[in-house]
Design a protein around this motif. Structure first.
Motif: not given
Length: 90
Positions: A2-3, A5-6, A9-10, A13
């Motif tokens: 998840q980290r 993926n975060d 994403i950032k 973006e």
């Protein structure tokens, strides 16, 4: 996972938002046929005609246009980032 993926994403973006406003995004959009869109626009135009106050009708039309554009942009950005995530996680 998840980290990671975060972070992706950032990192993606800002780039995705820039691409969403580009001429290339318009070219892509013009090549995609969503037949239900024409039907929905016709239904909305018919509904707007039922509002007798021209100023209010215009305000509704403008508000819905802004919402529609925001969702279009969200879909483009989400698709772009999802594609980046899939490529990084395979």
């Amino acid at each position: 996972m998840q980290r990671n993926n975060d972070v992706i994403i950032k990192a993606s973006e800002r780039e995705a938002h820039a691409i969403a406003d580009s001429p290339q995004a318009e070219t892509i959009k013009d090549q995609i046929d969503i037949s239900s869109l024409d039907e929905a626009e016709t239904e909305f135009a018919d509904l707007l005609k039922q509002i007798p106050d021209a100023d209010l009708r215009h305000k509704f039309d403008m508000a819905v246009g802004r919402i529609s554009f925001a969702y279009e942009r969200l879909g483009f950005v989400q698709g772009y980032i999802s594609n980046r995530l899939l490529n990084c996680n395979t």
